[in-house]
Design an enzyme around this catalytic site. Structure first.
Site, PDB file in Angstrom:
ATOM      1  N   CYS A  20       0.602  -1.032   0.083  1.00  0.00           N
ATOM      2  CA  CYS A  20      -0.217  -0.111   0.062  1.00  0.00           C
ATOM      3  C   CYS A  20       0.735   1.430   0.039  1.00  0.00           C
ATOM      4  O   CYS A  20       1.901   1.046   0.128  1.00  0.00           O
ATOM      5  CB  CYS A  20      -0.889   0.095   0.829  1.00  0.00           C
ATOM      6  SG  CYS A  20      -1.804  -1.717   1.544  1.00  0.00           S
TER       7      CYS A  20
HETATM    8  N1  GLN Z   1      -0.447  -6.475   4.136  1.00  0.00           N
HETATM    9  C1  GLN Z   1      -1.899  -5.272   4.569  1.00  0.00           C
HETATM   10  C2  GLN Z   1      -3.044  -5.531   3.390  1.00  0.00           C
HETATM   11  O1  GLN Z   1      -3.941  -6.613   3.101  1.00  0.00           O
HETATM   12  C3  GLN Z   1      -1.316  -4.011   3.344  1.00  0.00           C
HETATM   13  C4  GLN Z   1      -0.976  -4.184   2.085  1.00  0.00           C
HETATM   14  C5  GLN Z   1       0.337  -3.746   1.975  1.00  0.00           C
HETATM   15  O2  GLN Z   1       0.925  -2.707   2.022  1.00  0.00           O
HETATM   16  N2  GLN Z   1       0.064  -3.695  -0.333  1.00  0.00           N
HETATM   17  O3  GLN Z   1      -3.726  -5.128   4.246  1.00  0.00           O
END
Ligand code: GLN
Length: 234
Positions: A2
């Site tokens: 994210c």
């Molecule tokens: N693992 C977390 C989620 O699934 C954060 C994902 C991310 O950083 N892309 O939301």
């Protein structure tokens, strides 16, 4: 991964993180420039800010792409604060796409976002429960358990990241948190940048092409308060 961003300084609106800058979170949701994992951040978004009348933040989050919320630009324009946090989500495979899995997570005055992934077994022992089975919700619950035990923001982040990163050596644990008067962030497996002017901007990647963005070194903790910014090893 994210993407997330926060501001501490003279009051600004949430548009300063999302819509105004050329590469703000709106643009990063469909065209991030430095993202190492995943190409699109379309699985949800969230924002948090502090109203002058209270210590607890206002949090707004949704499990839809940020560009599809037609009400957000107006809301973001009037949401002004000296402490802001916003995040866009690219769900890790196997994680639920739902509001309760979407950052920012909140508890009391704290707001928290996570870029990365971690094996749930590496964090389950750190909290009794979480609002979602999502790894980020468990990390947030672990940090918030330390808040309730009286730990300062930076210590709570550092303890959880070091524990989870030791249990799961493949974990990526960039956390970003604030409490209305300070920001704490970890760099553990993904990028993080700082920009200082009449306050401090902390973001997974630069929000624009102005000079002055500095990359924060890997395995560090960033602490920003009205007294300045400190970076220490984790
Ligand atoms: N693992 C977390 C989620 O699934 C954060 C994902 C991310 O950083 N892309 O939301």
């Amino acid at each position: 991964m994210c993407r997330h961003a926060a501001w501490l300084g003279a009051p600004r609106s949430l548009t300063s993180l999302i819509h105004e800058p050329e590469y703000g979170l709106l643009r990063q949701s469909y065209a991030p420039r430095l993202q190492r994992h995943g190409a699109l951040n379309a699985d949800g978004f969230g924002v948090g800010w502090y109203d002058a009348n209270g210590t607890e933040p206002v949090r707004y989050r949704r499990a839809i792409p940020i560009w599809t919320d037609a009400n957000l630009p107006g809301l973001a324009r009037i949401a002004r604060s000296g402490c802001l946090l916003a995040a866009i989500r690219s769900a890790t495979v196997g994680m639920p796409i739902e509001e309760t899995a979407t950052a920012p997570f909140t508890d009391g005055p704290w707001l928290l976002s996570h870029n990365g992934r971690v094996a749930r077994e590496a964090v389950r022992g750190l909290a009794d429960s979480a609002e979602s089975p999502c790894d980020s919700a468990w990390l947030a619950a672990a940090v918030f358990a330390r808040r309730r035990a009286g730990h300062p923001l930076g210590d709570a982040l550092a303890e959880v990241v070091i524990h989870a990163g030791t249990e799961d050596p493949k974990a990526r644990l960039n956390l970003l948190a604030c409490d209305g008067t300070s920001i704490a962030a970890t760099v553990w497996g993904d990028t993080l940048f700082l920009h200082l002017d009449d306050g401090v901007l902390v973001a997974s990647e630069p929000l624009d092409d102005r000079p002055g963005w500095q990359a924060v070194p890997e395995r560090t903790l960033v602490l920003a308060s009205p007294d300045g910014v400190r970076i220490q090893p984790l």
